[in-house]
Design an enzyme around this catalytic site. Sequence first.
Site, PDB file in Angstrom:
ATOM      1  N   SER A 142       9.429 -21.362 -21.672  1.00 42.20           N
ATOM      2  CA  SER A 142       7.929 -20.708 -19.846  1.00 42.20           C
ATOM      3  C   SER A 142       8.515 -19.046 -19.831  1.00 42.20           C
ATOM      4  O   SER A 142       7.673 -19.067 -21.087  1.00 42.20           O
ATOM      5  CB  SER A 142       9.426 -21.729 -18.614  1.00 42.20           C
ATOM      6  OG  SER A 142       8.609 -21.042 -17.980  1.00 42.20           O
ATOM      7  N   HIS A 166       5.169 -23.805 -20.662  1.00 44.70           N
ATOM      8  CA  HIS A 166       4.411 -23.820 -18.887  1.00 44.70           C
ATOM      9  C   HIS A 166       3.159 -22.693 -18.680  1.00 44.70           C
ATOM     10  O   HIS A 166       3.162 -21.929 -18.634  1.00 44.70           O
ATOM     11  CB  HIS A 166       6.364 -23.749 -17.668  1.00 44.70           C
ATOM     12  CG  HIS A 166       7.136 -24.732 -18.047  1.00 44.70           C
ATOM     13  ND1 HIS A 166       8.283 -23.782 -17.466  1.00 44.70           N
ATOM     14  CD2 HIS A 166       7.053 -25.839 -18.842  1.00 44.70           C
ATOM     15  CE1 HIS A 166       9.135 -25.496 -17.848  1.00 44.70           C
ATOM     16  NE2 HIS A 166       8.534 -26.079 -18.196  1.00 44.70           N
ATOM     17  N   ASP A 179      14.443 -26.661 -17.127  1.00 49.24           N
ATOM     18  CA  ASP A 179      13.794 -27.896 -18.241  1.00 49.24           C
ATOM     19  C   ASP A 179      14.029 -28.274 -19.296  1.00 49.24           C
ATOM     20  O   ASP A 179      13.530 -26.690 -20.565  1.00 49.24           O
ATOM     21  CB  ASP A 179      12.099 -27.317 -18.279  1.00 49.24           C
ATOM     22  CG  ASP A 179      11.421 -28.570 -18.415  1.00 49.24           C
ATOM     23  OD1 ASP A 179      11.074 -29.858 -18.108  1.00 49.24           O
ATOM     24  OD2 ASP A 179       9.934 -27.972 -18.733  1.00 49.24           O
TER      25      ASP A 179
END
Length: 349
Positions: free
Chosen positions: A164, A190, A286
Amino acid sequence: MSKIRVLSVDDSALMRQIMTEIINSHSDMEMVATAPDPLVARDLIKKFNPDVLTLDVEMPRMDGLDFLEKLMRLRPMPVVMVSSLTGKGSEVTLRALELGAIDFVTKPQLGIREGMLAYSEMIAEKVRTAAKASLAAHKPLSAPTTLKAGPLLSSEKLIAIGASTGGTEAIRHVLQPLPLSSPALLITQHMPPGFTRSFADRLNKLCQIGVKEAEDGERVLPGHAYIAPGDRHMELARSGANYQIKIHDGPAVNRHRPSVDVLFHSVAKQAGRNAVGVILTGMGNDGAAGMLAMRQAGAWTLAQNEASCVVFGMPREAINMGGVCEVVDLNQVSQQMLAKISAGQAIRI
């Protein structure tokens, strides 16, 4: 606790007003000043010493990228870019991340005020993340040394990567040295729609292996990396004896689509001990549960260490959950993941 001090640079008076409203609506941050261009911003940075700068990509008098490059050389500080959703905007934003920007937000193409205010929580989260980010870890990375080609591996072998905040540069650093004999790589970073294709195209020009935005139903081939498309989940599936990619619009997982957990859980199920899992820099959790599932299925799992992470959130969560076999510096990730996939080393817990 002192508030996060933000300075916004944008040639649009409306955008400066909207960003001020958004920042000041959160109790833990305040807009200390705004500037219509980088030349004005230089003096305001000296005067107010902000914790985070939000910077428009396209401005008169001095381009946002030129200013960012000078800023990172002379007075490094956390920067969140504000970008348009155009193809050119995505390419410029990726260049900004390469130069040292921590993250970016995209301007809606229609209904700027309503759209930006709807992004209020996301913008605040990115500002908070930037304020805590490690600038030392986010210095522009030099091109890594190309790794020697190893033996051709079974097409059953593959590597799954999740990242991310700070991940675009970390992924570049991991992929660039890989030889054509590398196994297939599935990558979830992401990112919003539009940016993932530009990201894949950029990597494809820099890497020996082929890099592309993943498409639903395509066969997974060695020597290729597949990037999950923005706002869509990517999973590993099977078609007879071959792996293939499944792209779908399922609900967000851990508030993300694409989600690293969705990818990792599918790899655990379909590839098991034939996979290596890698979790890189990023905020939040995540990928932690999915990495544990991969390890339990027999995969070898790697996490980027704190010293080389822009944000250590995702690796830390995966480590704390017990899903990580080995913690390594970013400079060692490429070599280690290839060594483990070649040796077929995997453990069950």
